[in-house]
Design an enzyme around this catalytic site. Structure first.
Site, PDB file in Angstrom:
ATOM      1  N   LYS A  29       0.811  -1.225   0.000  1.00  0.00           N
ATOM      2  CA  LYS A  29       0.000   0.000   0.000  1.00  0.00           C
ATOM      3  C   LYS A  29       0.843   1.273   0.000  1.00  0.00           C
ATOM      4  O   LYS A  29       0.304   2.356  -0.219  1.00  0.00           O
ATOM      5  CB  LYS A  29      -0.961  -0.009   1.184  1.00  0.00           C
ATOM      6  CG  LYS A  29      -1.932  -1.180   1.176  1.00  0.00           C
ATOM      7  CD  LYS A  29      -2.986  -1.076   0.097  1.00  0.00           C
ATOM      8  CE  LYS A  29      -4.001  -2.200   0.203  1.00  0.00           C
ATOM      9  NZ  LYS A  29      -5.116  -2.081  -0.727  1.00  0.00           N
ATOM     10  N   SER A 262      -2.152 -12.954   3.813  1.00  0.00           N
ATOM     11  CA  SER A 262      -2.608 -12.964   2.414  1.00  0.00           C
ATOM     12  C   SER A 262      -1.482 -13.411   1.480  1.00  0.00           C
ATOM     13  O   SER A 262      -1.743 -13.886   0.378  1.00  0.00           O
ATOM     14  CB  SER A 262      -3.173 -11.604   2.000  1.00  0.00           C
ATOM     15  OG  SER A 262      -2.161 -10.637   1.938  1.00  0.00           O
TER      16      SER A 262
HETATM   17  C1  LIG Z   1      -2.730  -7.913   3.561  1.00  0.00           C
HETATM   18  C2  LIG Z   1      -3.365  -7.552   2.273  1.00  0.00           C
HETATM   19  N1  LIG Z   1      -3.292  -8.409   1.254  1.00  0.00           N
HETATM   20  C3  LIG Z   1      -3.882  -8.151   0.080  1.00  0.00           C
HETATM   21  C4  LIG Z   1      -4.598  -6.997  -0.138  1.00  0.00           C
HETATM   22  C5  LIG Z   1      -5.266  -6.801  -1.461  1.00  0.00           C
HETATM   23  O1  LIG Z   1      -4.828  -5.673  -2.166  1.00  0.00           O
HETATM   24  P1  LIG Z   1      -5.839  -4.787  -2.999  1.00  0.00           P
HETATM   25  O2  LIG Z   1      -6.554  -3.914  -2.029  1.00  0.00           O
HETATM   26  O3  LIG Z   1      -4.948  -4.030  -3.929  1.00  0.00           O
HETATM   27  O4  LIG Z   1      -6.798  -5.678  -3.712  1.00  0.00           O
HETATM   28  C6  LIG Z   1      -4.696  -6.075   0.904  1.00  0.00           C
HETATM   29  C7  LIG Z   1      -5.471  -4.850   0.781  1.00  0.00           C
HETATM   30  O5  LIG Z   1      -6.622  -4.709   0.966  1.00  0.00           O
HETATM   31  C8  LIG Z   1      -4.073  -6.358   2.141  1.00  0.00           C
HETATM   32  O6  LIG Z   1      -4.132  -5.491   3.169  1.00  0.00           O
END
Ligand SMILES: Cc1ncc(COP(=O)(O)O)c(C=O)c1O
Length: 302
Positions: A29, A262
């Protein structure tokens, strides 16, 4: 970019991971925080003396706290109640103020997903309407989010000399998957694009939901809806929490990559895709965030 060695079975595609958890505030982010702020300044929407606000389960809040305070802005983050205390402390360390918002629904088992953020987005909308000199970053619908990840996609192409057969990423607000997909499809129209969502998602994208029912454009839709309507995503697959946690533990213990949950979901699904595509192909994914923000949670380890 790291080629995985130990968690990938024999006889499948190679898997490369982009270690986004090594960005300065610990997640992918950072890219969108800088892009959204710089674009808002250029448009005149964000000016000196303003307060930046955002609804976030942690990473975007942390990234905006990092970039925003460095650039002299006040930052206030609206976070769902029940997230790990480290996340709040990390944001406060950067100088941000964190508000915890009570949720209507349960967040148990979620990796990411719109339903956990709706209440905090409603709060941001109220604050933006009632408080002058406030700028809501709106990561879920801000085109600068996707734009930042088009650059991520171009970096991936450069780092792998254009040899990318598939890209896999979990979907939070969708910026990563959509931005990278756009960059890949400019050069590789046949690249496979696969999204991951939590098996526990209340309104699964894989079952045709494009937004949380009953919500308007002010707090839902945005990038996810545009991405799913664009036809760029070949499919969205569910990943269970147990599989995501197990793979994230393997990434730490076997590959030495100190990444979050994630990341485990992404690599778990990347292995499935690598099995389907077979040897001689390159499957790429991202490790979105650092494990430091999950350490107090026993349930996040096997
Ligand atoms: C830990 C984590 N993994 C994956 C994502 C997915 O990214 P995006 O928001 O670009 O879909 C996010 C964000 O929401 C996240 O905080």
């Amino acid at each position: 970019m790291v080629k995985l060695r130990k968690v990938v079975p024999r006889g499948v595609s190679d898997i490369f991971v982009k270690a986004e958890y090594l960005n300065p505030s610990g997640s992918l982010k950072d890219r969108i925080a800088l892009e959204m702020i710089r674009d808002a300044e250029a448009r005149g929407d964000l000016k000196p003396g303003y307060t930046i606000i955002e609804a976030s389960t942690g990473n975007t809040g942390t990234a905006l706290s990092f970039v925003g305070t460095q650039l002299g802005y006040k930052v206030e983050i609206y976070m769902p109640e029940g997230m790990t205390p480290e996340r709040i402390r990390i944001m406060e360390s950067y100088g941000a103020k964190v508000h915890q918002v009570k949720l209507e629904g349960s967040i148990e088992g979620s990796v990411a997903g719109a339903e956990v953020e709706i209440d905090t987005r409603v709060k941001c909308l109220e604050v933006e309407r009632s408080t002058p000199r406030t700028w809501w970053a709106r990561q879920f619908s801000n085109p600068s989010n996707t734009k930042a990840h088009i650059k991520t996609g171009r970096e991936i192409l450069e780092q792998l000399d254009g040899k990318v057969d598939a890209f896999v990423a979990s979907i939070g607000v969708g910026g990563t998957l959509y931005g990278v997909a756009k960059a890949l499809r400019e050069r590789l129209p046949d690249a496979l694009i696969v999204g991951a969502e939590p098996a526990s998602a209340q309104y699964p994208l894989s079952e045709g939901y494009t937004r949380v029912p009953g919500t308007g454009d002010d707090v839902c839709g945005g990038i996810i809806e545009e991405m799913l309507n664009s036809g760029m995503v070949d499919r969205v697959e569910k990943v269970g929490n147990r599989e995501a946690i197990a793979m994230s533990d393997r990434l730490v213990r076997e590959e030495g990559l100190f990444c979050g949950i994630s990341s485990g979901a992404n690599v778990h699904l990347a292995v499935e895709v690598a099995r389907q595509l077979g040897p001689g192909r390159n499957v790429v994914t991202v490790l979105p965030d650092h494990r430091d923000r999950y350490l107090s949670e026993k349930k996040y380890t096997t």
